[in-house]
Scaffold this motif. Structure first.
Motif, mmCIF file in Angstrom:
data_model
loop_
_atom_site.group_PDB
_atom_site.id
_atom_site.type_symbol
_atom_site.label_atom_id
_atom_site.label_comp_id
_atom_site.label_asym_id
_atom_site.label_seq_id
_atom_site.Cartn_x
_atom_site.Cartn_y
_atom_site.Cartn_z
ATOM 1 N N UNK A 279 0.772 -1.171 0.131
ATOM 2 C CA UNK A 279 -0.208 -0.070 0.096
ATOM 3 C C UNK A 279 0.848 1.299 0.190
ATOM 4 N N UNK A 280 2.114 1.346 0.672
ATOM 5 C CA UNK A 280 2.942 2.294 0.838
ATOM 6 C C UNK A 280 3.676 2.783 -0.598
ATOM 7 N N UNK A 281 3.717 1.779 -1.230
ATOM 8 C CA UNK A 281 4.682 1.977 -2.756
ATOM 9 C C UNK A 281 3.442 2.321 -3.703
ATOM 10 N N UNK A 282 2.088 1.824 -3.374
ATOM 11 C CA UNK A 282 1.065 1.960 -4.572
ATOM 12 C C UNK A 282 0.613 3.351 -4.367
ATOM 13 N N UNK A 283 0.762 3.880 -3.100
ATOM 14 C CA UNK A 283 0.207 5.255 -2.721
ATOM 15 C C UNK A 283 0.985 6.243 -3.332
ATOM 16 N N UNK A 284 2.388 5.873 -3.250
ATOM 17 C CA UNK A 284 3.364 6.882 -3.849
ATOM 18 C C UNK A 284 3.186 7.124 -5.211
ATOM 19 N N UNK A 285 3.001 5.998 -6.072
ATOM 20 C CA UNK A 285 2.785 6.131 -7.483
ATOM 21 C C UNK A 285 1.598 6.718 -7.854
ATOM 22 N N UNK A 286 0.378 6.391 -7.368
ATOM 23 C CA UNK A 286 -1.009 6.950 -7.509
ATOM 24 C C UNK A 286 -0.884 8.392 -7.351
ATOM 25 N N UNK A 287 -0.362 8.696 -6.127
ATOM 26 C CA UNK A 287 -0.336 10.504 -5.741
ATOM 27 C C UNK A 287 0.353 11.044 -6.780
ATOM 28 N N UNK A 288 1.484 10.469 -7.207
ATOM 29 C CA UNK A 288 2.548 11.213 -8.107
ATOM 30 C C UNK A 288 1.948 11.268 -9.429
ATOM 31 N N UNK A 289 1.346 10.097 -9.970
ATOM 32 C CA UNK A 289 0.578 10.225 -11.214
ATOM 33 C C UNK A 289 -0.666 11.320 -11.156
ATOM 34 N N UNK A 290 -1.353 11.488 -9.941
ATOM 35 C CA UNK A 290 -2.325 12.580 -9.937
ATOM 36 C C UNK A 290 -1.514 13.813 -9.992
ATOM 37 N N UNK A 291 -0.345 13.890 -9.446
ATOM 38 C CA UNK A 291 0.360 15.175 -9.356
ATOM 39 C C UNK A 291 0.524 15.652 -10.926
ATOM 40 N N UNK A 292 0.483 14.902 -11.977
ATOM 41 C CA UNK A 292 0.621 15.313 -13.215
ATOM 42 C C UNK A 292 -0.317 16.146 -13.716
#
Length: 463
Positions: A279-292
């Motif tokens: 969950x920690x790794x997945x959250x980082x990717x999803x949040x940074x994707x949304x950051x785009x």
């Protein structure tokens, strides 16, 4: 003031032309800024694995705090700069620019010192597990050195844009990102430096961007920046911070959300089949994707700021209302496209950031689809809170910037898992907070548009 309106294109150029001129470079600059972390995430995911991605996620709150400092000074300075230019007060605008230069250097040095002194306790507070901590320390101890460069570049970019040179602002950000993108694979794969290589690539790019941004201090178009203007004033700093507070606290709120989210995911993840690290790794990717997507929205907002500030200062209220409506329309079109990608192509997006087992992709896809289900509404709040700062009403901007993150999202992250019995409550907190924040923002902005229309009618009646 009349002379200012006639000589500065912000006062007479067609609004779609102005928005394109200012927003497009701002969007590119914001995307480039996001790419520093995205590119690191991609190469680390391919070269180190998901524990490396988890480490950059744990370190990310330090970047958002850095951006909060930059927005506090940058947006505040740019808003005051634009309002003074619109009112024809060039010397006061120069004083704002000189004070911001002193302030950004001081804040950059202090912030780096704080990170290096309290590095491990900060990373632990941000959700680092025992497995992730070595990677996080390696990455963050290096990127901390580049924080002053990042602060200076972002503040100067806002000032440069307010001075009517959005393309130069874009180049400042772009050149650093290109260098970072080139050096990342070299340091990670060729020199086998792992997360440390990604960190060094980042700060080298930030340093070059900083040099280009500082060069503009000697080439302002609409002011003459002299030695007398370059000094630190407590009064000027407070005035600047007041107008930059809403954008800054929005970033601080994002940091708080990231901390609460990371810790909630590790806690409830440990109680689920996914464990703590997935969950920690997945959250980082999803949040940074949304950051785009958010980078594009913030780029539109920043591109709108000098146009709104100048015309409000020049009492051209009809242009103020029209540019806001145009910005919201552009935002909604782009946000719906981004939302469609999140909902229909999550696995393809996640695969860019490296591989993982079946459980990793199962959770990551659910996280992206559920947490970002109402993401198409977020831009309305971002543009509206910045709009209030641009017209010199920071309190309203501050309140709006806090609605989604602090008033709604954090309480929901803490409460919903208890109600829903686990990690699903964390996922559903996102769309609920987005919807409620949109409703509140709509009420605020409709009232303000009515007020601005009344000001315009009063002005026309007195002519």
């Amino acid at each position: 003031m009349e002379n200012s309106k006639e000589t500065n294109p912000l006062g007479y150029e067609k609004l779609p032309v102005l928005l394109r001129k200012f927003a497009v470079p701002s969007i590119i600059a914001m995307l480039v800024s996001s790419l520093y972390n995205i590119v690191d995430q991609i190469f680390i995911g391919q070269g180190v694995g998901y524990l490396g991605n988890a480490a950059t996620n744990v370190a990310y709150p330090l970047v958002t705090i850095c951006l909060a400092i930059a927005l506090l000074i940058g947006i505040g300075s740019a808003s005051r700069f634009s309002l003074y230019l619109g009112a024809g007060k060039q010397d006061k605008a120069a004083g704002v620019a000189g004070n911001s230069i002193c302030l950004m250097v001081l804040c950059g040095i202090v912030y780096t010192a704080v990170i290096l002194i309290f590095l491990r306790p900060l990373l632990r507070a941000f959700g680092a597990t025992d497995e992730v901590m070595p990677y996080a320390v390696s990455y963050t101890s290096i990127t901390a050195i580049g924080m002053p460069f990042l602060i200076i570049t972002n503040i100067m970019s806002n000032m440069i844009r307010a001075d009517g040179s959005p393309n130069y602002s874009m180049v400042c950000m772009l050149i650093g990102a290109v260098i970072n993108t080139i050096l990342d694979p070299v340091f990670i794969f060729i020199f086998d430096m792992g997360v440390a290589g990604a960190a060094w690539a980042t700060i080298i790019g930030q340093f070059v961007s900083c040099i280009f941004a500082l060069r503009y201090a000697f080439h302002f178009k609409h002011i003459s920046l002299r030695r007398k203007h370059i000094h630190l004033s407590i009064h000027e700093s407070i005035q600047t911070a007041t107008l930059g507070m809403s954008s800054s606290l929005n970033q601080v709120a994002i940091t708080l959300v990231q901390i609460v989210l990371n810790n909630s995911l590790t806690y409830y993840g440990a109680l689920s089949v996914y464990g703590k690290d997935i969950p920690l790794a997945a959250c980082g990717i999803v949040m940074k994707t949304n950051a785009i997507l958010l980078a594009i929205v913030i780029g539109i907002s920043q591109g709108t700021q000098p146009i709104v500030g100048f015309n409000y200062g020049a009492q051209q209220y009809d242009r103020v209302r029209k540019i806001y409506r145009l910005a919201i329309l552009c935002n909604l079109i782009i946000s719906f496209i981004g939302w469609g990608l999140f909902q229909f192509f999550p696995r393809q997006i996640l695969s860019i950031f490296g591989t993982g087992d079946a459980q990793y992709f199962e959770f990551s896809i659910r996280f992206m689809r559920i947490f970002l289900f109402m993401a198409f509404l977020n831009g309305v709040q971002v543009i509206s809170s910045n709009f209030f700062s641009a017209i010199g009403k920071p309190l309203k901007g501050l309140l709006l910037s806090m609605t989604r993150q602090v008033f709604f999202l954090i309480p929901l992250i803490l409460l919903l898992p208890r109600i829903m019995g686990g990690i699903d409550g964390v996922l559903f907190s996102g769309p609920i907070a987005d919807l409620v924040a949109f409703i509140v923002t709509s009420i605020f902005i409709l009232n303000e548009m009515h007020t601005i229309k009344e000001l315009d009618n009063r002005k026309k009646a007195n002519l």
